[in-house]
Design a protein around this motif. Structure first.
Motif, PDB file in Angstrom:
ATOM      1  N   THR A   1       0.818  -1.207   0.000  1.00 27.13           N
ATOM      2  CA  THR A   1       0.000   0.000   0.000  1.00 27.13           C
ATOM      3  C   THR A   1       0.857   1.263   0.000  1.00 27.13           C
ATOM      4  N   ARG A   2       2.173   1.089   0.167  1.00 32.36           N
ATOM      5  CA  ARG A   2       3.087   2.222   0.144  1.00 32.36           C
ATOM      6  C   ARG A   2       3.977   2.116  -1.086  1.00 32.36           C
TER       7      ARG A   2
ATOM      8  N   PHE B   1      -2.725  -8.807  -9.520  1.00 31.28           N
ATOM      9  CA  PHE B   1      -3.677  -9.802  -9.029  1.00 31.28           C
ATOM     10  C   PHE B   1      -3.867  -9.536  -7.554  1.00 31.28           C
ATOM     11  N   PHE B   2      -5.108  -9.225  -7.152  1.00 28.22           N
ATOM     12  CA  PHE B   2      -5.395  -8.876  -5.759  1.00 28.22           C
ATOM     13  C   PHE B   2      -6.649  -9.628  -5.327  1.00 28.22           C
ATOM     14  N   PRO B   3      -6.487 -10.914  -4.969  1.00 25.08           N
ATOM     15  CA  PRO B   3      -7.636 -11.747  -4.624  1.00 25.08           C
ATOM     16  C   PRO B   3      -8.037 -11.601  -3.160  1.00 25.08           C
ATOM     17  N   GLY B   4      -9.069 -12.345  -2.775  1.00 23.95           N
ATOM     18  CA  GLY B   4      -9.412 -12.474  -1.373  1.00 23.95           C
ATOM     19  C   GLY B   4     -10.267 -11.365  -0.803  1.00 23.95           C
ATOM     20  N   SER B   5     -10.753 -10.454  -1.628  1.00 17.18           N
ATOM     21  CA  SER B   5     -11.532  -9.297  -1.161  1.00 17.18           C
ATOM     22  C   SER B   5     -10.758  -8.463  -0.151  1.00 17.18           C
ATOM     23  N   SER B   6      -9.430  -8.506  -0.230  1.00 20.11           N
ATOM     24  CA  SER B   6      -8.607  -7.739   0.712  1.00 20.11           C
ATOM     25  C   SER B   6      -8.816  -6.240   0.575  1.00 20.11           C
ATOM     26  N   ILE B   7      -9.272  -5.793  -0.595  1.00 19.72           N
ATOM     27  CA  ILE B   7      -9.556  -4.376  -0.788  1.00 19.72           C
ATOM     28  C   ILE B   7     -10.626  -3.909   0.203  1.00 19.72           C
ATOM     29  N   GLY B   8     -11.451  -4.839   0.681  1.00 26.20           N
ATOM     30  CA  GLY B   8     -12.485  -4.485   1.639  1.00 26.20           C
ATOM     31  C   GLY B   8     -11.943  -4.074   2.992  1.00 26.20           C
ATOM     32  N   ASN B   9     -10.682  -4.414   3.280  1.00 28.71           N
ATOM     33  CA  ASN B   9     -10.067  -4.028   4.552  1.00 28.71           C
ATOM     34  C   ASN B   9      -9.677  -2.559   4.581  1.00 28.71           C
ATOM     35  N   PHE B  10      -9.726  -1.919   3.424  1.00 35.80           N
ATOM     36  CA  PHE B  10      -9.348  -0.513   3.342  1.00 35.80           C
ATOM     37  C   PHE B  10     -10.573   0.383   3.559  1.00 35.80           C
TER      38      PHE B  10
ATOM     39  N   PRO C   1     -12.715   3.714   2.427  1.00 30.86           N
ATOM     40  CA  PRO C   1     -12.904   4.213   1.058  1.00 30.86           C
ATOM     41  C   PRO C   1     -11.734   5.064   0.561  1.00 30.86           C
ATOM     42  N   SER C   2     -11.185   5.906   1.427  1.00 29.61           N
ATOM     43  CA  SER C   2     -10.049   6.737   0.991  1.00 29.61           C
ATOM     44  C   SER C   2      -8.800   5.896   0.772  1.00 29.61           C
ATOM     45  N   GLU C   3      -8.592   4.870   1.616  1.00 25.87           N
ATOM     46  CA  GLU C   3      -7.444   3.976   1.435  1.00 25.87           C
ATOM     47  C   GLU C   3      -7.600   3.140   0.175  1.00 25.87           C
ATOM     48  N   ALA C   4      -8.819   2.680  -0.097  1.00 25.88           N
ATOM     49  CA  ALA C   4      -9.067   1.921  -1.324  1.00 25.88           C
ATOM     50  C   ALA C   4      -8.783   2.774  -2.542  1.00 25.88           C
ATOM     51  N   ASP C   5      -9.209   4.026  -2.504  1.00 24.95           N
ATOM     52  CA  ASP C   5      -8.945   4.943  -3.610  1.00 24.95           C
ATOM     53  C   ASP C   5      -7.441   5.147  -3.793  1.00 24.95           C
TER      54      ASP C   5
ATOM     55  N   ALA D   1     -17.276   1.949 -10.279  1.00 21.55           N
ATOM     56  CA  ALA D   1     -17.226   3.411 -10.254  1.00 21.55           C
ATOM     57  C   ALA D   1     -16.018   3.902  -9.467  1.00 21.55           C
ATOM     58  N   LEU D   2     -15.727   3.245  -8.324  1.00 24.35           N
ATOM     59  CA  LEU D   2     -14.551   3.585  -7.523  1.00 24.35           C
ATOM     60  C   LEU D   2     -13.275   3.387  -8.337  1.00 24.35           C
ATOM     61  N   ALA D   3     -13.183   2.255  -9.051  1.00 19.92           N
ATOM     62  CA  ALA D   3     -12.001   1.958  -9.860  1.00 19.92           C
ATOM     63  C   ALA D   3     -11.859   2.940 -11.013  1.00 19.92           C
ATOM     64  N   ALA D   4     -12.973   3.334 -11.606  1.00 17.58           N
ATOM     65  CA  ALA D   4     -12.922   4.274 -12.726  1.00 17.58           C
ATOM     66  C   ALA D   4     -12.382   5.628 -12.279  1.00 17.58           C
ATOM     67  N   ARG D   5     -12.769   6.064 -11.084  1.00 21.38           N
ATOM     68  CA  ARG D   5     -12.260   7.342 -10.572  1.00 21.38           C
ATOM     69  C   ARG D   5     -10.761   7.291 -10.327  1.00 21.38           C
ATOM     70  N   ALA D   6     -10.238   6.077 -10.067  1.00 18.06           N
ATOM     71  CA  ALA D   6      -8.805   5.917  -9.792  1.00 18.06           C
ATOM     72  C   ALA D   6      -7.985   5.736 -11.067  1.00 18.06           C
ATOM     73  N   GLY D   7      -8.629   5.607 -12.215  1.00 17.11           N
ATOM     74  CA  GLY D   7      -7.883   5.512 -13.460  1.00 17.11           C
ATOM     75  C   GLY D   7      -8.013   4.200 -14.203  1.00 17.11           C
ATOM     76  N   PHE D   8      -8.915   3.318 -13.766  1.00 13.50           N
ATOM     77  CA  PHE D   8      -9.126   2.049 -14.445  1.00 13.50           C
ATOM     78  C   PHE D   8     -10.380   2.107 -15.318  1.00 13.50           C
TER      79      PHE D   8
END
Length: 323
Positions: free
Chosen positions: A143-144, A160-169, A171-175, A293-300
Protein backbone atom coordinates in the motif's frame (compact mmCIF):
# COMPACT_ATOMS: atom_id res chain seq x y z
CA UNK A 1 16.21 -20.29 -0.91
CA UNK A 2 15.78 -22.70 -3.80
CA UNK A 3 17.14 -22.18 -7.31
CA UNK A 4 14.87 -20.25 -9.65
CA UNK A 5 13.77 -17.66 -7.07
CA UNK A 6 15.38 -14.25 -7.33
CA UNK A 7 15.33 -12.56 -3.93
CA UNK A 8 14.69 -8.81 -3.79
CA UNK A 9 15.77 -7.04 -0.63
CA UNK A 10 12.86 -5.13 0.92
CA UNK A 11 12.97 -1.35 0.89
CA UNK A 12 10.35 -0.92 3.63
CA UNK A 13 9.00 -3.52 5.99
CA UNK A 14 6.77 -3.47 9.07
CA UNK A 15 9.63 -3.85 11.54
CA UNK A 16 9.21 -3.54 15.28
CA UNK A 17 9.89 0.18 15.30
CA UNK A 18 7.11 0.88 12.81
CA UNK A 19 4.77 -1.50 14.61
CA UNK A 20 5.48 0.26 17.91
CA UNK A 21 4.95 3.72 16.40
CA UNK A 22 1.66 2.68 14.80
CA UNK A 23 0.42 0.95 17.96
CA UNK A 24 1.22 4.01 20.09
CA UNK A 25 -0.73 6.14 17.60
CA UNK A 26 -3.61 3.66 17.59
CA UNK A 27 -3.89 3.55 21.37
CA UNK A 28 -3.60 7.31 21.69
CA UNK A 29 -6.50 8.19 19.40
CA UNK A 30 -10.25 8.09 20.00
CA UNK A 31 -11.65 5.70 18.98
CA UNK A 32 -8.64 3.39 19.14
CA UNK A 33 -7.88 1.74 15.78
CA UNK A 34 -4.91 0.11 14.03
CA UNK A 35 -4.21 -1.20 10.54
CA UNK A 36 -5.03 -4.90 9.94
CA UNK A 37 -1.65 -5.38 8.25
CA UNK A 38 -0.22 -6.15 11.71
CA UNK A 39 -2.23 -9.36 11.83
CA UNK A 40 0.18 -10.92 9.37
CA UNK A 41 3.26 -12.14 11.16
CA UNK A 42 4.08 -15.82 10.58
CA UNK A 43 1.54 -16.98 13.18
CA UNK A 44 -1.15 -14.67 11.91
CA UNK A 45 -0.57 -15.72 8.31
CA UNK A 46 -0.98 -19.39 9.27
CA UNK A 47 -4.14 -18.63 11.22
CA UNK A 48 -5.57 -16.82 8.21
CA UNK A 49 -4.88 -19.89 6.07
CA UNK A 50 -6.96 -21.89 8.57
CA UNK A 51 -9.75 -19.29 8.39
CA UNK A 52 -9.87 -19.70 4.62
CA UNK A 53 -10.70 -23.41 5.03
CA UNK A 54 -13.47 -22.94 7.62
CA UNK A 55 -16.99 -24.03 6.58
CA UNK A 56 -18.43 -20.64 7.60
CA UNK A 57 -15.89 -18.65 5.60
CA UNK A 58 -17.42 -18.58 2.11
CA UNK A 59 -15.12 -16.01 0.37
CA UNK A 60 -12.16 -18.32 -0.23
CA UNK A 61 -14.02 -21.33 -1.62
CA UNK A 62 -16.30 -19.08 -3.70
CA UNK A 63 -13.40 -17.17 -5.24
CA UNK A 64 -11.42 -20.37 -5.82
CA UNK A 65 -14.39 -21.81 -7.71
CA UNK A 66 -14.59 -18.67 -9.87
CA UNK A 67 -10.86 -18.82 -10.63
CA UNK A 68 -10.99 -22.51 -11.42
CA UNK A 69 -13.99 -22.15 -13.72
CA UNK A 70 -12.94 -18.97 -15.52
CA UNK A 71 -9.11 -19.01 -15.39
CA UNK A 72 -8.75 -19.33 -19.18
CA UNK A 73 -11.03 -16.33 -19.74
CA UNK A 74 -9.25 -14.29 -17.07
CA UNK A 75 -5.82 -15.07 -18.54
CA UNK A 76 -7.13 -14.11 -21.98
CA UNK A 77 -7.82 -10.59 -20.65
CA UNK A 78 -4.16 -10.28 -19.66
CA UNK A 79 -2.71 -10.89 -23.09
CA UNK A 80 0.52 -12.67 -24.00
CA UNK A 81 3.75 -12.02 -22.08
CA UNK A 82 2.93 -10.89 -18.54
CA UNK A 83 4.64 -9.75 -15.38
CA UNK A 84 2.07 -10.95 -12.84
CA UNK A 85 2.22 -8.98 -9.58
CA UNK A 86 0.23 -10.46 -6.68
CA UNK A 87 -0.50 -7.92 -3.96
CA UNK A 88 -0.64 -9.38 -0.45
CA UNK A 89 0.43 -12.73 -1.86
CA UNK A 90 0.27 -14.83 1.32
CA UNK A 91 0.20 -18.59 0.73
CA UNK A 92 0.19 -18.33 -3.10
CA UNK A 93 -2.77 -20.68 -3.29
CA UNK A 94 -5.12 -18.89 -5.70
CA UNK A 95 -2.50 -17.74 -8.17
CA UNK A 96 -1.78 -21.37 -9.05
CA UNK A 97 -5.11 -21.54 -10.87
CA UNK A 98 -4.00 -18.66 -13.09
CA UNK A 99 -0.49 -20.06 -13.57
CA UNK A 100 -1.99 -23.40 -14.67
CA UNK A 101 -3.74 -21.55 -17.49
CA UNK A 102 -0.59 -19.67 -18.62
CA UNK A 103 2.36 -20.96 -20.63
CA UNK A 104 5.24 -21.23 -18.16
CA UNK A 105 7.58 -19.13 -20.31
CA UNK A 106 5.01 -16.32 -20.72
CA UNK A 107 4.90 -15.18 -17.10
CA UNK A 108 7.27 -13.46 -14.70
CA UNK A 109 5.72 -13.77 -11.22
CA UNK A 110 6.27 -11.09 -8.56
CA UNK A 111 4.51 -11.90 -5.25
CA UNK A 112 4.49 -8.96 -2.82
CA UNK A 113 3.77 -9.44 0.89
CA UNK A 114 4.61 -7.84 4.23
CA UNK A 115 5.35 -11.17 5.98
CA UNK A 116 8.78 -12.12 4.67
CA UNK A 117 9.27 -15.56 6.22
CA UNK A 118 5.81 -16.73 5.20
CA UNK A 119 6.21 -15.38 1.65
CA UNK A 120 9.60 -16.98 1.05
CA UNK A 121 8.39 -20.33 2.36
CA UNK A 122 5.42 -20.17 0.00
CA UNK A 123 7.74 -19.27 -2.89
CA UNK A 124 9.89 -22.32 -2.18
CA UNK A 125 6.80 -24.50 -2.48
CA UNK A 126 5.71 -22.77 -5.67
CA UNK A 127 9.14 -23.17 -7.24
CA UNK A 128 9.11 -26.89 -6.50
CA UNK A 129 5.70 -27.31 -8.15
CA UNK A 130 6.36 -24.99 -11.10
CA UNK A 131 9.93 -25.65 -12.25
CA UNK A 132 11.17 -23.04 -14.66
CA UNK A 133 8.78 -20.34 -13.45
CA UNK A 134 10.54 -17.00 -12.93
CA UNK A 135 9.69 -15.94 -9.36
CA UNK A 136 10.86 -12.63 -7.86
CA UNK A 137 9.40 -12.24 -4.34
CA UNK A 138 9.32 -8.77 -2.85
CA UNK A 139 8.85 -8.20 0.89
CA UNK A 140 7.10 -4.85 1.19
CA UNK A 141 3.97 -3.02 2.26
CA UNK A 142 2.21 -2.92 -1.10
CA UNK A 143 0.00 0.00 0.00
CA UNK A 144 3.09 2.22 0.14
CA UNK A 145 5.55 3.17 -2.55
CA UNK A 146 7.71 0.20 -3.55
CA UNK A 147 9.90 -0.71 -6.50
CA UNK A 148 8.90 -3.65 -8.66
CA UNK A 149 11.44 -5.45 -10.83
CA UNK A 150 11.46 -4.36 -14.47
CA UNK A 151 9.16 -6.15 -16.88
CA UNK A 152 10.74 -8.49 -19.38
CA UNK A 153 10.90 -7.09 -22.89
CA UNK A 154 7.54 -7.33 -24.62
CA UNK A 155 5.62 -7.98 -21.38
CA UNK A 156 2.91 -5.94 -19.76
CA UNK A 157 2.36 -5.67 -16.03
CA UNK A 158 -0.80 -7.18 -14.56
CA UNK A 159 -1.88 -7.03 -10.92
CA UNK A 160 -3.68 -9.80 -9.03
CA UNK A 161 -5.39 -8.88 -5.76
CA UNK A 162 -7.64 -11.75 -4.62
CA UNK A 163 -9.41 -12.47 -1.37
CA UNK A 164 -11.53 -9.30 -1.16
CA UNK A 165 -8.61 -7.74 0.71
CA UNK A 166 -9.56 -4.38 -0.79
CA UNK A 167 -12.49 -4.49 1.64
CA UNK A 168 -10.07 -4.03 4.55
CA UNK A 169 -9.35 -0.51 3.34
CA UNK A 170 -11.40 2.56 4.16
CA UNK A 171 -12.90 4.21 1.06
CA UNK A 172 -10.05 6.74 0.99
CA UNK A 173 -7.44 3.98 1.44
CA UNK A 174 -9.07 1.92 -1.32
CA UNK A 175 -8.94 4.94 -3.61
CA UNK A 176 -5.26 5.53 -2.76
CA UNK A 177 -4.34 1.90 -3.42
CA UNK A 178 -6.23 1.78 -6.72
CA UNK A 179 -4.50 4.98 -7.86
CA UNK A 180 -1.10 3.54 -6.91
CA UNK A 181 -1.92 0.29 -8.73
CA UNK A 182 -3.23 2.12 -11.81
CA UNK A 183 0.05 4.03 -12.01
CA UNK A 184 2.35 1.01 -11.71
CA UNK A 185 0.16 -1.20 -13.93
CA UNK A 186 0.02 1.34 -16.78
CA UNK A 187 -0.56 -0.48 -20.03
CA UNK A 188 -1.78 -3.59 -18.22
CA UNK A 189 -4.60 -4.29 -15.83
CA UNK A 190 -5.79 -5.57 -12.47
CA UNK A 191 -7.67 -8.76 -11.62
CA UNK A 192 -9.32 -8.18 -8.25
CA UNK A 193 -11.71 -10.04 -5.95
CA UNK A 194 -14.48 -8.22 -4.05
CA UNK A 195 -16.96 -9.44 -1.47
CA UNK A 196 -20.52 -8.46 -2.35
CA UNK A 197 -23.34 -7.12 -0.16
CA UNK A 198 -25.41 -10.04 1.18
CA UNK A 199 -27.52 -11.35 4.08
CA UNK A 200 -26.11 -10.26 7.45
CA UNK A 201 -26.41 -13.76 8.94
CA UNK A 202 -24.00 -15.14 6.35
CA UNK A 203 -21.52 -12.40 7.17
CA UNK A 204 -21.83 -12.82 10.94
CA UNK A 205 -21.11 -16.56 10.74
CA UNK A 206 -18.06 -16.01 8.55
CA UNK A 207 -16.37 -13.77 11.14
CA UNK A 208 -17.51 -15.62 14.27
CA UNK A 209 -16.63 -19.22 13.43
CA UNK A 210 -17.49 -22.04 15.79
CA UNK A 211 -13.84 -23.13 16.17
CA UNK A 212 -12.71 -19.68 17.30
CA UNK A 213 -9.98 -19.43 14.66
CA UNK A 214 -10.97 -15.88 13.69
CA UNK A 215 -10.92 -14.91 17.37
CA UNK A 216 -7.38 -16.32 17.69
CA UNK A 217 -6.36 -14.44 14.54
CA UNK A 218 -7.67 -11.20 16.03
CA UNK A 219 -6.10 -11.81 19.44
CA UNK A 220 -2.74 -12.60 17.83
CA UNK A 221 -2.20 -8.89 17.30
CA UNK A 222 -1.99 -8.47 21.07
CA UNK A 223 0.36 -11.44 21.33
CA UNK A 224 2.62 -9.76 18.78
CA UNK A 225 2.59 -6.60 20.89
CA UNK A 226 3.49 -8.60 23.98
CA UNK A 227 6.23 -10.72 22.37
CA UNK A 228 7.79 -8.19 20.02
CA UNK A 229 7.26 -4.88 21.81
CA UNK A 230 7.11 -5.91 25.47
CA UNK A 231 3.54 -4.68 25.92
CA UNK A 232 1.97 -5.51 29.28
CA UNK A 233 -1.75 -6.13 29.81
CA UNK A 234 -3.95 -8.73 31.58
CA UNK A 235 -3.96 -12.01 29.70
CA UNK A 236 -7.74 -12.23 30.01
CA UNK A 237 -8.29 -8.51 29.47
CA UNK A 238 -9.59 -8.59 25.89
CA UNK A 239 -12.04 -10.60 23.79
CA UNK A 240 -12.81 -10.93 20.09
CA UNK A 241 -15.74 -8.89 18.75
CA UNK A 242 -17.03 -8.98 15.16
CA UNK A 243 -20.30 -7.58 13.80
CA UNK A 244 -21.87 -6.12 10.65
CA UNK A 245 -22.25 -2.34 10.53
CA UNK A 246 -24.98 -1.66 7.94
CA UNK A 247 -24.37 2.11 7.90
CA UNK A 248 -20.94 1.48 6.34
CA UNK A 249 -21.73 -1.86 4.64
CA UNK A 250 -18.87 -3.50 6.47
CA UNK A 251 -17.93 -6.15 8.99
CA UNK A 252 -15.94 -4.69 11.89
CA UNK A 253 -13.49 -6.60 14.09
CA UNK A 254 -12.45 -5.25 17.47
CA UNK A 255 -10.56 -6.29 20.57
CA UNK A 256 -12.91 -5.40 23.44
CA UNK A 257 -11.77 -4.79 27.02
CA UNK A 258 -13.54 -7.19 29.39
CA UNK A 259 -13.11 -4.77 32.31
CA UNK A 260 -11.35 -1.48 33.11
CA UNK A 261 -7.64 -2.07 32.50
CA UNK A 262 -4.29 -0.56 31.55
CA UNK A 263 -2.03 -1.50 28.65
CA UNK A 264 1.62 -0.48 29.06
CA UNK A 265 3.76 0.01 25.98
CA UNK A 266 7.24 1.52 25.83
CA UNK A 267 6.83 3.49 29.05
CA UNK A 268 3.37 4.79 28.13
CA UNK A 269 0.17 3.68 29.88
CA UNK A 270 -3.07 3.49 27.93
CA UNK A 271 -6.38 3.15 29.78
CA UNK A 272 -9.31 1.07 28.52
CA UNK A 273 -12.76 1.38 30.02
CA UNK A 274 -14.88 -1.76 30.24
CA UNK A 275 -16.28 -2.46 26.79
CA UNK A 276 -13.90 -0.04 25.04
CA UNK A 277 -12.33 -1.48 21.91
CA UNK A 278 -9.28 -1.41 19.71
CA UNK A 279 -10.66 -1.52 16.15
CA UNK A 280 -8.46 -4.00 14.28
CA UNK A 281 -10.16 -4.58 10.94
CA UNK A 282 -13.11 -3.74 8.76
CA UNK A 283 -14.23 -5.58 5.65
CA UNK A 284 -16.34 -3.48 3.30
CA UNK A 285 -18.89 -5.18 1.07
CA UNK A 286 -19.49 -3.77 -2.40
CA UNK A 287 -21.88 -3.89 -5.29
CA UNK A 288 -20.23 -4.57 -8.65
CA UNK A 289 -21.41 -1.24 -10.03
CA UNK A 290 -20.24 0.68 -6.97
CA UNK A 291 -16.77 -0.83 -7.09
CA UNK A 292 -16.43 -0.26 -10.83
CA UNK A 293 -17.23 3.41 -10.25
CA UNK A 294 -14.55 3.58 -7.52
CA UNK A 295 -12.00 1.96 -9.86
CA UNK A 296 -12.92 4.27 -12.73
CA UNK A 297 -12.26 7.34 -10.57
CA UNK A 298 -8.81 5.92 -9.79
CA UNK A 299 -7.88 5.51 -13.46
CA UNK A 300 -9.13 2.05 -14.45
CA UNK A 301 -11.57 1.12 -17.20
CA UNK A 302 -14.06 -1.55 -16.03
CA UNK A 303 -13.94 -4.82 -17.96
CA UNK A 304 -15.31 -8.34 -17.55
CA UNK A 305 -16.94 -9.53 -14.32
CA UNK A 306 -17.29 -13.08 -13.00
CA UNK A 307 -19.72 -13.89 -10.16
CA UNK A 308 -21.06 -17.02 -8.47
CA UNK A 309 -24.69 -18.16 -8.67
CA UNK A 310 -25.50 -16.63 -5.25
CA UNK A 311 -23.82 -13.33 -6.19
CA UNK A 312 -21.86 -13.50 -2.95
CA UNK A 313 -18.50 -12.73 -4.54
CA UNK A 314 -17.10 -11.24 -7.74
CA UNK A 315 -13.79 -11.15 -9.61
CA UNK A 316 -13.35 -8.07 -11.79
CA UNK A 317 -11.01 -7.28 -14.65
CA UNK A 318 -9.91 -3.64 -14.77
CA UNK A 319 -7.87 -2.16 -17.63
CA UNK A 320 -5.18 0.31 -16.61
CA UNK A 321 -4.77 3.56 -18.51
CA UNK A 322 -2.57 3.21 -21.57
CA UNK A 323 -3.68 -0.39 -22.22
Amino acid sequence: MKPGIEWRKPRATADNEQFADDLHAALGRTPKAISPKYFYDETGSKLFERICDLPEYYPTRTELALLQTHADDMVAQMGGQVQLVEYGAGALRKVRLLLDAMPRDSVQFVPVDISGAHLLSACDGLAADYPGLAIQPLVADFTRQHTLPPCARGSRRVGFFPGSSIGNFTPSEADAFLRLAAAELTGGGLLIGIDLVKDEAVLHAAYNDAEGVTAAFNMNLLERARNELGAEFPTDGFQHLAFYNPAYRRIEMHLRATRPLELQLGGEVYVFNEGETLHTEHSHKYTVEGFQALAARAGFKPGKVWTDANRWFAVLWLEAAGA
